[in-house]
Design an enzyme around this catalytic site. Structure first.
Site, PDB file in Angstrom:
ATOM      1  N   ALA A   6      74.546   5.168  53.257  1.00 42.70           N
ATOM      2  CA  ALA A   6      74.026   6.350  53.966  1.00 42.70           C
ATOM      3  C   ALA A   6      74.937   7.564  53.800  1.00 42.70           C
ATOM      4  O   ALA A   6      74.648   8.631  54.345  1.00 42.70           O
ATOM      5  CB  ALA A   6      73.844   6.027  55.449  1.00 42.70           C
TER       6      ALA A   6
ATOM      7  N   GLY B 202      73.267  10.997  48.851  1.00 42.69           N
ATOM      8  CA  GLY B 202      72.002  10.885  48.107  1.00 42.69           C
ATOM      9  C   GLY B 202      70.808  10.368  48.899  1.00 42.69           C
ATOM     10  O   GLY B 202      70.469  10.859  49.982  1.00 42.69           O
TER      11      GLY B 202
ATOM     12  N   ASP C 131      81.518  -2.296  53.159  1.00 40.57           N
ATOM     13  CA  ASP C 131      81.393  -2.523  51.718  1.00 40.57           C
ATOM     14  C   ASP C 131      80.443  -3.706  51.555  1.00 40.57           C
ATOM     15  O   ASP C 131      80.775  -4.834  51.951  1.00 40.57           O
ATOM     16  CB  ASP C 131      82.788  -2.839  51.142  1.00 40.57           C
TER      17      ASP C 131
ATOM     18  N   ASN D 141      69.823   0.298  50.167  1.00 35.74           N
ATOM     19  CA  ASN D 141      69.908   1.440  49.262  1.00 35.74           C
ATOM     20  C   ASN D 141      71.204   1.471  48.441  1.00 35.74           C
ATOM     21  O   ASN D 141      71.212   1.983  47.332  1.00 35.74           O
ATOM     22  CB  ASN D 141      69.768   2.718  50.110  1.00 35.74           C
TER      23      ASN D 141
ATOM     24  N   SER E  99      64.202   0.822  41.199  1.00 34.54           N
ATOM     25  CA  SER E  99      64.330   1.916  40.221  1.00 34.54           C
ATOM     26  C   SER E  99      63.325   1.694  39.106  1.00 34.54           C
ATOM     27  O   SER E  99      62.881   0.558  38.879  1.00 34.54           O
ATOM     28  CB  SER E  99      65.746   1.897  39.630  1.00 34.54           C
TER      29      SER E  99
ATOM     30  N   TYR F 129      72.882  -2.229  34.074  1.00 38.41           N
ATOM     31  CA  TYR F 129      72.308  -1.601  35.274  1.00 38.41           C
ATOM     32  C   TYR F 129      70.832  -2.001  35.410  1.00 38.41           C
ATOM     33  O   TYR F 129      70.371  -2.382  36.502  1.00 38.41           O
ATOM     34  CB  TYR F 129      72.467  -0.075  35.217  1.00 38.41           C
TER      35      TYR F 129
ATOM     36  N   PRO G  60      62.279   4.739  42.228  1.00 36.37           N
ATOM     37  CA  PRO G  60      62.225   6.080  41.640  1.00 36.37           C
ATOM     38  C   PRO G  60      62.794   6.143  40.224  1.00 36.37           C
ATOM     39  O   PRO G  60      63.593   5.305  39.821  1.00 36.37           O
ATOM     40  CB  PRO G  60      63.109   6.918  42.585  1.00 36.37           C
TER      41      PRO G  60
ATOM     42  N   THR H 297      71.438  13.154  42.460  1.00 39.31           N
ATOM     43  CA  THR H 297      72.348  12.739  43.538  1.00 39.31           C
ATOM     44  C   THR H 297      73.740  12.617  42.915  1.00 39.31           C
ATOM     45  O   THR H 297      73.963  13.089  41.808  1.00 39.31           O
ATOM     46  CB  THR H 297      71.945  11.350  44.091  1.00 39.31           C
ATOM     47  N   GLU H 298      74.617  11.903  43.603  1.00 40.94           N
ATOM     48  CA  GLU H 298      75.949  11.656  43.018  1.00 40.94           C
ATOM     49  C   GLU H 298      75.922  10.474  42.045  1.00 40.94           C
ATOM     50  O   GLU H 298      76.962  10.061  41.518  1.00 40.94           O
ATOM     51  CB  GLU H 298      76.969  11.395  44.135  1.00 40.94           C
TER      52      GLU H 298
HETATM   53  P1  NDP Z   1      74.665   8.094  45.340  1.00 37.25           P
HETATM   54  O1  NDP Z   1      75.832   7.803  44.461  1.00 37.25           O
HETATM   55  O2  NDP Z   1      74.451   9.491  45.787  1.00 37.25           O
HETATM   56  O3  NDP Z   1      74.710   7.137  46.619  1.00 37.25           O
HETATM   57  C1  NDP Z   1      75.068   5.795  46.519  1.00 37.25           C
HETATM   58  C2  NDP Z   1      75.387   5.252  47.891  1.00 37.25           C
HETATM   59  O4  NDP Z   1      75.735   3.869  47.765  1.00 37.25           O
HETATM   60  C3  NDP Z   1      76.560   5.954  48.541  1.00 37.25           C
HETATM   61  O5  NDP Z   1      76.251   6.217  49.885  1.00 37.25           O
HETATM   62  C4  NDP Z   1      77.685   4.948  48.429  1.00 37.25           C
HETATM   63  O6  NDP Z   1      78.556   5.072  49.562  1.00 37.25           O
HETATM   64  C5  NDP Z   1      76.916   3.639  48.502  1.00 37.25           C
HETATM   65  N1  NDP Z   1      77.688   2.534  47.947  1.00 37.25           N
HETATM   66  C6  NDP Z   1      78.152   2.363  46.693  1.00 37.25           C
HETATM   67  N2  NDP Z   1      78.856   1.221  46.587  1.00 37.25           N
HETATM   68  C7  NDP Z   1      78.838   0.653  47.827  1.00 37.25           C
HETATM   69  C8  NDP Z   1      79.390  -0.532  48.367  1.00 37.25           C
HETATM   70  N3  NDP Z   1      80.102  -1.384  47.620  1.00 37.25           N
HETATM   71  N4  NDP Z   1      79.172  -0.801  49.669  1.00 37.25           N
HETATM   72  C9  NDP Z   1      78.450   0.049  50.442  1.00 37.25           C
HETATM   73  N5  NDP Z   1      77.910   1.185  49.987  1.00 37.25           N
HETATM   74  C10 NDP Z   1      78.104   1.486  48.693  1.00 37.25           C
HETATM   75  O7  NDP Z   1      73.402   7.583  44.525  1.00 37.25           O
HETATM   76  P2  NDP Z   1      71.840   7.494  44.890  1.00 37.25           P
HETATM   77  O8  NDP Z   1      71.570   8.031  46.229  1.00 37.25           O
HETATM   78  O9  NDP Z   1      71.114   8.044  43.749  1.00 37.25           O
HETATM   79  O10 NDP Z   1      71.653   5.917  44.856  1.00 37.25           O
HETATM   80  C11 NDP Z   1      71.078   5.176  45.905  1.00 37.25           C
HETATM   81  C12 NDP Z   1      70.250   4.044  45.323  1.00 37.25           C
HETATM   82  O11 NDP Z   1      69.184   4.603  44.575  1.00 37.25           O
HETATM   83  C13 NDP Z   1      70.997   3.116  44.376  1.00 37.25           C
HETATM   84  O12 NDP Z   1      70.595   1.793  44.637  1.00 37.25           O
HETATM   85  C14 NDP Z   1      70.505   3.542  42.994  1.00 37.25           C
HETATM   86  O13 NDP Z   1      70.563   2.493  42.078  1.00 37.25           O
HETATM   87  C15 NDP Z   1      69.082   3.924  43.328  1.00 37.25           C
HETATM   88  N6  NDP Z   1      68.405   4.819  42.394  1.00 37.25           N
HETATM   89  C16 NDP Z   1      68.959   6.023  42.058  1.00 37.25           C
HETATM   90  C17 NDP Z   1      68.290   6.853  41.181  1.00 37.25           C
HETATM   91  C18 NDP Z   1      68.860   8.138  40.715  1.00 37.25           C
HETATM   92  O14 NDP Z   1      68.417   8.652  39.648  1.00 37.25           O
HETATM   93  N7  NDP Z   1      69.783   8.752  41.432  1.00 37.25           N
HETATM   94  C19 NDP Z   1      66.968   6.476  40.648  1.00 37.25           C
HETATM   95  C20 NDP Z   1      66.513   5.187  41.061  1.00 37.25           C
HETATM   96  C21 NDP Z   1      67.195   4.406  41.923  1.00 37.25           C
HETATM   97  P3  NDP Z   1      80.137   4.881  49.553  1.00 37.25           P
HETATM   98  O15 NDP Z   1      80.629   5.314  48.202  1.00 37.25           O
HETATM   99  O16 NDP Z   1      80.587   5.775  50.668  1.00 37.25           O
HETATM  100  O17 NDP Z   1      80.341   3.441  49.837  1.00 37.25           O
HETATM  101  C1  8X3 Z   2      68.439   5.362  38.230  1.00 31.22           C
HETATM  102  C2  8X3 Z   2      67.482   5.964  37.288  1.00 31.22           C
HETATM  103  O1  8X3 Z   2      66.982   6.266  34.826  1.00 31.22           O
HETATM  104  O2  8X3 Z   2      69.206   6.845  35.581  1.00 31.22           O
HETATM  105  O3  8X3 Z   2      68.007   4.125  38.662  1.00 31.22           O
HETATM  106  O4  8X3 Z   2      68.523   4.546  35.416  1.00 31.22           O
HETATM  107  S1  8X3 Z   2      68.098   5.890  35.707  1.00 31.22           S
END
Ligand code: NDP
Ligand code: 8X3
Length: 274
Positions: free
Chosen positions: A28, A31, A78, A105, A158, A171, A201, A206-207
């Site tokens: 949370a 992103g 974590d 997420n 995804s 991935y 999606p 996002t990051e």
């Molecule tokens: P961000 O990097 O913005 O967010 C990722 C989140 O995951 C952060 O809040 C991070 O928090 C948390 N996270 C990472 N590792 C851990 C861990 N070990 N334990 C707990 N929390 C963790 O990326 P997105 O918002 O884009 O990604 C969210 C989800 O969406 C992911 O599952 C990603 O695969 C998926 N997704 C993303 C897409 C994209 O293009 N961006 C497309 C499709 C799916 P912290 O570092 O503080 O722990």
């Molecule tokens: C994240 C989307 O296309 O970068 O799941 O793998 S992509």
């Protein structure tokens, strides 16, 4: 509880009321997870915000409290640490322990390498977080849902769970696993009132790419250059929509991409319009 409202005087929509529902969100702090927190706060839910970066969660919790009077808990977690996950879930007191919705997420891609050249720490990071982490959190929370015969798990999958692209093999394998877990969990819960959904999606700005490229901003920016990707709120809205369906409706999966994306690597880069 389900409420109905009339639209254009002849169509009746039934929606589940999300007010005071307990929503547990992993990842949370950034992103999509952060956008989900805002969307559910706006809908009146109570939130358990988790991620590793606790300060970010606390800042978010303060913002949500002042904007929407949201009650929330910020928990540094974590998801790769199974014992920590169990401890956090066991320590939830009173109504906080009765989780209505789990949003799985937390996730990441690390590097963009051929499968056989993937660095061991990248392989571990992706498998541990995206697959095992999701299983740890689900396994800690679902038994309570089964006991109460009520609840909902929304997995953030995804397009990478449907199509593989060059450099993304590991991935994509983890996201294919999420897809299998989503489908299997629904079968495991067959006969209960617990719902299971996947929101899948394509490119979302996002990051995610900053993490993938180890903080290299220039490389990360190129992923979203000259195109109009999804924004995290688009995904949060889909999650909210799944959760707001009447209790007898289960949305199995939502596949969503920006208009500029037609397949994994088929992205229109003729310019940004927004
Ligand atoms: P961000 O990097 O913005 O967010 C990722 C989140 O995951 C952060 O809040 C991070 O928090 C948390 N996270 C990472 N590792 C851990 C861990 N070990 N334990 C707990 N929390 C963790 O990326 P997105 O918002 O884009 O990604 C969210 C989800 O969406 C992911 O599952 C990603 O695969 C998926 N997704 C993303 C897409 C994209 O293009 N961006 C497309 C499709 C799916 P912290 O570092 O503080 O722990
Ligand atoms: C994240 C989307 O296309 O970068 O799941 O793998 S992509």
């Amino acid at each position: 509880m389900t409420v109905s409202f009339a639209c254009a005087t002849y169509v009746q929509f039934a929606v589940s009321n999300l007010e005071n529902r307990i929503v547990f969100i992993t990842g949370a702090s950034s992103g999509i997870g952060k956008s989900c927190a805002v969307a559910f706060a706006r809908a009146g839910a109570r939130l358990i915000l988790t991620a590793r970066r606790a300060e970010r969660l606390q800042t978010l919790a303060r913002e949500l409290e002042s904007k929407y009077q949201t009650e929330s808990l910020s928990v540094s977690l974590d998801v790769t640490d199974r014992d920590a996950v169990l401890d956090v879930v066991r320590s939830l007191k009173d109504e906080w322990g009765r989780i209505d919705l789990l949003i799985n997420n937390a996730g990441k891609a690390l590097g963009l390498d051929k499968s056989y050249e993937t660095r061991p720490e990248h392989l571990e990071g992706m498998l541990e977080t995206n697959v095992k982490g999701l299983i740890h959190v689900t396994s800690a929370i679902v038994p309570g849902m089964v006991e109460r015969n009520s609840g909902h798990i929304v997995n953030i999958g995804s397009t990478a769970g449907r199509w593989v692209y060059p450099g993304g093999t590991v991935y994509c394998a983890t996201k294919h696993a999420v897809r299998a877990l989503n489908e299997g969990l629904k079968m495991d819960l067959h006969g209960t009132r617990v719902r299971v959904s996947s929101v899948d999606p394509g490119l979302v700005e996002t990051e995610f790419s900053l993490v993938r490229f180890d903080g290299d901003e220039e490389r990360a920016d190129k992923v979203y250059a000259n195109t109009n990707p999804l924004v995290p709120d688009d995904v949060a809205e889909a999650v909210l929509w799944c959760a707001a369906r009447p209790a007898h409706v289960n949305i199995s999966e939502i596949l969503m991409m920006a208009v500029d994306q037609s397949h994994a690597t088929l992205v229109n880069r003729s310019g940004r319009s927004q």
